[in-house]
Scaffold this motif. Structure first.
Motif, short mmCIF file in Angstrom:
data_model
loop_
_atom_site.label_atom_id
_atom_site.label_comp_id
_atom_site.label_asym_id
_atom_site.label_seq_id
_atom_site.Cartn_x
_atom_site.Cartn_y
_atom_site.Cartn_z
N GLU A 125 112.13 6.44 19.86
CA GLU A 125 112.05 7.26 18.66
C GLU A 125 111.28 8.56 18.81
O GLU A 125 111.56 9.53 18.11
CB GLU A 125 111.47 6.44 17.50
CG GLU A 125 110.09 5.87 17.74
CD GLU A 125 109.63 5.05 16.53
OE1 GLU A 125 109.69 5.57 15.40
OE2 GLU A 125 109.23 3.89 16.71
N HIS A 126 110.32 8.59 19.75
CA HIS A 126 109.58 9.84 19.91
C HIS A 126 110.43 10.93 20.54
O HIS A 126 110.05 12.09 20.55
CB HIS A 126 108.31 9.59 20.74
CG HIS A 126 107.37 8.66 20.05
ND1 HIS A 126 106.79 8.97 18.84
CD2 HIS A 126 106.94 7.41 20.36
CE1 HIS A 126 106.04 7.95 18.44
NE2 HIS A 126 106.11 6.99 19.34
N HIS A 127 111.57 10.56 21.08
CA HIS A 127 112.43 11.54 21.74
C HIS A 127 113.69 11.83 20.94
O HIS A 127 114.50 12.64 21.35
CB HIS A 127 112.82 11.03 23.14
CG HIS A 127 111.62 10.67 23.97
ND1 HIS A 127 110.89 11.62 24.65
CD2 HIS A 127 111.00 9.48 24.18
CE1 HIS A 127 109.87 11.01 25.26
NE2 HIS A 127 109.92 9.72 24.99
N TRP A 128 113.83 11.16 19.80
CA TRP A 128 115.05 11.35 19.02
C TRP A 128 115.27 12.82 18.66
O TRP A 128 116.39 13.29 18.67
CB TRP A 128 115.01 10.54 17.72
CG TRP A 128 115.13 9.05 17.91
CD1 TRP A 128 115.35 8.36 19.08
CD2 TRP A 128 115.04 8.05 16.88
NE1 TRP A 128 115.40 7.02 18.84
CE2 TRP A 128 115.21 6.79 17.50
CE3 TRP A 128 114.82 8.10 15.50
CZ2 TRP A 128 115.18 5.59 16.77
CZ3 TRP A 128 114.79 6.90 14.79
CH2 TRP A 128 114.97 5.67 15.41
N SER A 129 114.18 13.51 18.35
CA SER A 129 114.35 14.87 17.82
C SER A 129 114.87 15.85 18.88
O SER A 129 115.29 16.95 18.53
CB SER A 129 113.05 15.37 17.21
OG SER A 129 112.05 15.43 18.19
N LYS A 130 114.88 15.45 20.14
CA LYS A 130 115.45 16.34 21.16
C LYS A 130 116.92 16.59 20.89
O LYS A 130 117.40 17.71 21.01
CB LYS A 130 115.28 15.71 22.54
CG LYS A 130 113.96 16.06 23.22
CD LYS A 130 113.91 15.55 24.65
CE LYS A 130 113.05 14.32 24.73
NZ LYS A 130 113.15 13.63 26.02
N HIS A 131 117.62 15.55 20.56
CA HIS A 131 119.06 15.71 20.28
C HIS A 131 119.36 15.70 18.79
O HIS A 131 120.45 16.10 18.38
CB HIS A 131 119.86 14.60 20.96
CG HIS A 131 119.81 14.68 22.45
ND1 HIS A 131 120.16 15.82 23.13
CD2 HIS A 131 119.44 13.77 23.39
CE1 HIS A 131 120.02 15.60 24.43
NE2 HIS A 131 119.58 14.37 24.61
N TYR A 132 118.42 15.20 18.02
CA TYR A 132 118.63 15.07 16.57
C TYR A 132 117.45 15.73 15.86
O TYR A 132 116.48 15.06 15.51
CB TYR A 132 118.74 13.60 16.18
CG TYR A 132 119.83 12.85 16.92
CD1 TYR A 132 121.14 12.90 16.46
CD2 TYR A 132 119.54 12.10 18.06
CE1 TYR A 132 122.15 12.22 17.13
CE2 TYR A 132 120.54 11.41 18.72
CZ TYR A 132 121.85 11.47 18.25
OH TYR A 132 122.83 10.79 18.91
N SER A 162 110.01 21.44 19.68
CA SER A 162 111.08 20.73 20.40
C SER A 162 112.33 21.60 20.57
O SER A 162 113.23 21.25 21.30
CB SER A 162 111.42 19.43 19.68
OG SER A 162 111.55 19.64 18.31
N HIS A 163 112.37 22.72 19.88
CA HIS A 163 113.55 23.58 20.00
C HIS A 163 113.13 25.02 20.20
O HIS A 163 112.70 25.66 19.28
CB HIS A 163 114.42 23.48 18.75
CG HIS A 163 114.96 22.11 18.56
ND1 HIS A 163 116.13 21.71 19.12
CD2 HIS A 163 114.45 21.04 17.92
CE1 HIS A 163 116.33 20.45 18.81
NE2 HIS A 163 115.32 20.01 18.10
#
Ligand SMILES: *[C@@H]1O[C@H](CO)[C@@H](O)[C@H](O)[C@H]1NC(C)=O
Ligand SMILES: [Zn+2]
Length: 493
Positions: free
Chosen positions: A33-40, A393-394
């Protein structure tokens, strides 16, 4: 993520396509879940779910009606699709099932479960006063008044309504057997079976009038902040044996994969509450928290109006003081320094300060800069945090801007107006800087109405009422002035 070097709208669009195509995500490990925001990106944004529903977030809202559901009692002749999607156990639901007690009709699409493991039972997503329950059921509905199907509703701010039921280990649940009967046919990811319909209502608690309500998101990627959450106060139970069957039967890997990965502990951790509050349809009965009530949307509209025209004089009104986000410092500790200054200034400086000509600016953006607390008052709340999170993250600023412009203002303002969030005034002011004219006009109408009422009252009480308006009371009659609040402030003097 495809390279994003287009105009913001295109960037947003592309990111949604990427999300719909589906990048791999899991509950633990490198895709956890800590990496979800990379793609989402929405997963790293605002209005996320689940949350820990703590007493101090609660506001009793007497206008919350009992939840009413229709056509939940399905006949065995109706075939439902029970499946393992690699993340949860899910069953399709016919759209004739719906919630009829909300502002729109929300039609059912599916229900699914989140659960713990046999070694660590706790696996609910929502927590109540930091208590995690054994499991949680989500009955997902979409706004079928406004959208033709769930795919077009899923990313809209009023698109989804989810009923959440917390599950405890306790008494045997005969209805839950309807899932366990078929669970061995769907052990692997992407497996599905057709199962006969049954009474879905029996999966909900008996009392549908006691619940928590807040604005949140999907708890799985793409985490769209599109969910009107209803989490029932009362739980349902499954037996220890039933829980173990659920927790040990399924794999998150497909039948083709050589390594089998057990499917359990499929819950997302509690997310930041930020400036949100949680409405309760009931009074808690214990302590003080449950007795707090929200300021009416009407009063909130008024303050928004004043922010729109930059007339902060009326903030001196006792009523409007209540709108300042007091009581949330504890939750916002360390992030609200500027705001604290603002509050202190408001309450301790002479009231005349509030009517200082420097505040009587036409542009709310100007007011934001001049500010009640001078230069220290800045855009310091939710949006800024969201912005920073996304920025980290972006690197692609355009995407960030697109998200910010397209989604958050609408959600936030709507939420604020509906008393579902406590936005800081600077934030509201900032949001208003970018509002379209038609909404400004709608707000204006409500203020005009409010002001007319207020004026009648104040004329009637002119002599006896204690003065709270500090010089801003003598507004001109509205006759001949279609938009009184748009007029220059000078006529007040
Ligand atoms: C959902 O509705 C939209 C808009 O009418 C349409 O374009 C889309 O194809 C529909 N999707 C599905 C899965 O039916
Ligand atoms: Zn869920």
């Amino acid at each position: 993520m495809p390279s994003v070097s287009f105009i913001p709208v295109a960037a947003l669009h592309l990111s949604l396509i990427g999300a719909l195509q589906g990048y791999k995500w899991t509950y633990s490990g490198p895709d956890g879940e800590h990496h979800w925001s990379k793609h989402y990106p929405y997963c790293g944004g605002a209005f996320q779910s689940p949350i820990d529903i703590k007493s101090e977030l609660l506001r009793f809202d007497p206008t919350l009606r009992p939840i009413e559901v229709q056509n939940y009692n399905l006949s065995p002749d109706e075939q439902l699709t029970l499946g393992n999607n690699g993340h949860a156990l899910q069953i399709s639901l016919p759209s004739k099932m719906h919630i009829s007690s909300l502002r729109y009709r929300y039609s059912a699409a599916q229900l699914h479960f989140h659960w713990g493991s046999s070694s660590r039972i706790a696996g609910s997503e929502h927590m109540v006063n930091s208590k995690q329950y054994a499991a949680e059921m989500h009955v997902v509905h979409y706004n079928s008044d406004k959208y033709p199907n769930i795919s077009s509703a899923v990313d809209k701010s009023d698109g989804l309504a989810v009923l959440g039921v917390l599950i405890e280990v306790g008494e045997f649940n005969p209805t839950f057997e309807q899932f366990l009967r078929f669970i061995n046919g769907i052990k692997y990811r992407d497996q599905k079976v057709q199962v006969p319909g049954f009474n879905i209502r029996a999966l909900l608690p008996a009392r549908l009038d006691e619940y928590y309500r807040y604005d949140g998101s999907l708890t799985t990627p793409p985490c769209y902040p599109s969910v009107l959450w209803t989490v029932f106060r009362n739980t349902m139970t499954v037996s220890q044996k039933q829980f173990n069957a659920l927790a040990t039967a399924l794999y998150s890997s497909s039948a083709q994969e050589s390594a089998t990965i057990p499917l359990h502990s499929n819950y997302r951790k509690a997310q930041l509450v930020d400036s949100r509050i949680v409405l309760a349809s009931f009074k808690e009965g214990r302590g003080l928290h449950g007795t707090l009530t929200v300021t009416s949307p009407h009063t909130r509209k008024q303050i928004i109006q004043q922010l729109l025209v930059g007339d902060l004089a009326d903030l001196a009104d006792e009523e409007l003081y209540k709108l300042l986000p007091t009581g949330s410092q504890k939750l916002q500790a360390g992030r609200r320094k500027n705001l604290k200054n603002l509050e202190r200034d408001d309450q301790t400086k002479p009231k005349q300060q509030m009517t200082s000509p420097s505040l009587r600016r036409k542009s709310s953006c100007f007011v934001g800069k001049l500010g009640l607390a001078g230069d220290t008052l800045r855009y310091s709340s939710l949006e800024q945090r969201v912005f920073h999170q996304l920025k980290e993250s972006h690197r692609k600023n355009q995407l960030v801007e697109a998200l910010r412009d397209a989604v958050y203002p609408e959600l936030n303002l709507k939420s604020y107006m509906d008393c579902k969030s406590h936005l800081a005034l600077p934030t509201v002011r900032q949001i208003l800087c970018g509002r379209p004219t038609d909404e400004a006009l709608e707000l204006e109408r409500s203020l005009t109405k409010a002001w007319m009422n207020q004026r009648e009252t104040s004329v009637a009480n002119k002599q006896k009422s204690h003065v709270t308006k500090y010089g801003s009371i003598s507004k001109p009659p509205s006759q001949g002035y279609p938009h009184p609040w748009l007029l220059p402030m000078e006529w007040e003097d």
